[in-house]
Design an enzyme around this catalytic site. Sequence first.
Site, PDB file in Angstrom:
ATOM      1  N   LYS A   1      -5.153  21.453 -29.582  1.00 20.59           N
ATOM      2  CA  LYS A   1      -5.274  22.893 -30.025  1.00 20.59           C
ATOM      3  C   LYS A   1      -5.966  22.839 -31.478  1.00 20.59           C
ATOM      4  O   LYS A   1      -6.037  21.476 -32.126  1.00 20.59           O
ATOM      5  CB  LYS A   1      -4.716  23.578 -29.445  1.00 20.59           C
TER       6      LYS A   1
HETATM    7  C1  LIG Z   1      -2.495  22.139 -23.789  1.00 18.01           C
HETATM    8  C2  LIG Z   1      -1.820  23.372 -22.757  1.00 18.01           C
HETATM    9  C3  LIG Z   1      -0.920  23.843 -21.743  1.00 18.01           C
HETATM   10  C4  LIG Z   1       0.364  22.947 -23.042  1.00 18.01           C
HETATM   11  O1  LIG Z   1       0.600  23.080 -24.005  1.00 18.01           O
HETATM   12  P1  LIG Z   1       1.746  22.785 -24.610  1.00 18.01           P
HETATM   13  O2  LIG Z   1       2.044  23.531 -26.031  1.00 18.01           O
HETATM   14  O3  LIG Z   1       1.409  21.020 -24.477  1.00 18.01           O
HETATM   15  O4  LIG Z   1       3.205  22.609 -23.463  1.00 18.01           O
HETATM   16  C5  LIG Z   1      -0.827  25.076 -21.067  1.00 18.01           C
HETATM   17  N1  LIG Z   1      -1.514  24.978 -20.989  1.00 18.01           N
HETATM   18  C6  LIG Z   1      -3.226  25.300 -21.122  1.00 18.01           C
HETATM   19  C7  LIG Z   1      -4.190  25.865 -20.743  1.00 18.01           C
HETATM   20  C8  LIG Z   1      -2.939  24.113 -21.971  1.00 18.01           C
HETATM   21  O5  LIG Z   1      -4.696  23.639 -22.245  1.00 18.01           O
END
Ligand SMILES: *Cc1c(COP(=O)(O)O)cnc(C)c1O
Length: 381
Positions: free
Chosen positions: A182
């Site tokens: 992200k």
């Molecule tokens: C990356 C992601 C998650 C999970 O995030 P983590 O911090 O790795 O648990 C959940 N939902 C979406 C849409 C994502 O892109």
Amino acid sequence: MTTIPVMKPWLGEEEAAAAAEAVRSGWVAQGPRVARFEQAFAAHAGTGHGVATSSCTTALQLGLLLLGIGPGDDVVVPSLSFIATANVVRHVGATPVFADVDPQTANLTAKTVEAVVTPATRAVIAVHQAGMPADTDELRTLCTGRGLAVLEDAACAAGSTYRDAPVGAAAELAAWSFHPRKLLTTGEGGMLTLTDPDLADRARRLREHGMNISAATRHTTRQPVLESYLETGWNMRMTDIQAAIGLIQLAKLDTMVTRRRELAAGYRQRLADLPGLYAVTDPPHGQTNYQSFWIRLPDDFPMSRNELLAFLAERGISARRGIMATHLEPAYRGHPHGDLTVTEALTAQTLILPLFHTMTEAEQDHVAAALREAAQGGATR
Ligand SMILES: *Cc1c(COP(=O)(O)O)cnc(C)c1O
């Protein structure tokens, strides 16, 4: 040949120094830096309260627990999402119900949600997919009318806007991710943001074993404090080392978004004349942070999406398949679902192009040239 990565976190000496400072302070578990990061992040998101967690997955789970969702309940989710969106519904013992998405935004719409609502439906997880703001006003109108809660999965959406406000500003509950895939990263980490102070208190408690007083408070009080455990909780805590990094990253977030939007515009310009190719762009109701810049190949593209990924890899370009479809994974084999035509088309025909803060014009030129070569049949080399 060096490979152009699909994503690279924008981390520097400041983050390293902040992490080192937390280590030297002796306070490494959830403490004062987590509290500061929670406040700063909630303020940036334009909402009342932030509860830091170990990941977005645990933040989503916490959101469902606060809504009282469990066995016998249905929760509508997009299949077209990272698999954690559906998994968290199973984690609380409820059943994910897959809804289709809009082909341009890759997000749920009121229409696709309405098509799958059952009498057992209790909530909808509205994902802001790849940073693209979902039309949450429209979804909320549908949900409020039917007594359904909305939990926003804003994992990818820090810095995106919806109707001139930060995404999540109006959310009763929104969950965020700080994974390096992200924009803003703390290595691993997440946040639940909320508007209701009582719910925020309960979220803090459930995150920390159900304790009525946080470990941080206990350790900073001179008098002995005897904590008690009011309900069965979890350990979903973030560390102070992560929060120290997060505070630096948060201060850079707006710059990151600006840069990603410039690079996305650069791609759109370079790819504009490729026939039939669709490139993700802002919706009418907001601005995406372009957490992922994805393109959709036309039906008559001379090679399959997977062939194209291999073609790009040979040219030192690390692209990725588009957003996954959860219902096609072995973990969901046999899980019933309705019509997911758009989801299946998007997951098969899309790919994510490299986009990272320090990407150069030359790197973008190289990616665009490779796509152009592929569109011409890939025979020139
Ligand atoms: C990356 C992601 C998650 C999970 O995030 P983590 O911090 O790795 O648990 C959940 N939902 C979406 C849409 C994502 O892109």
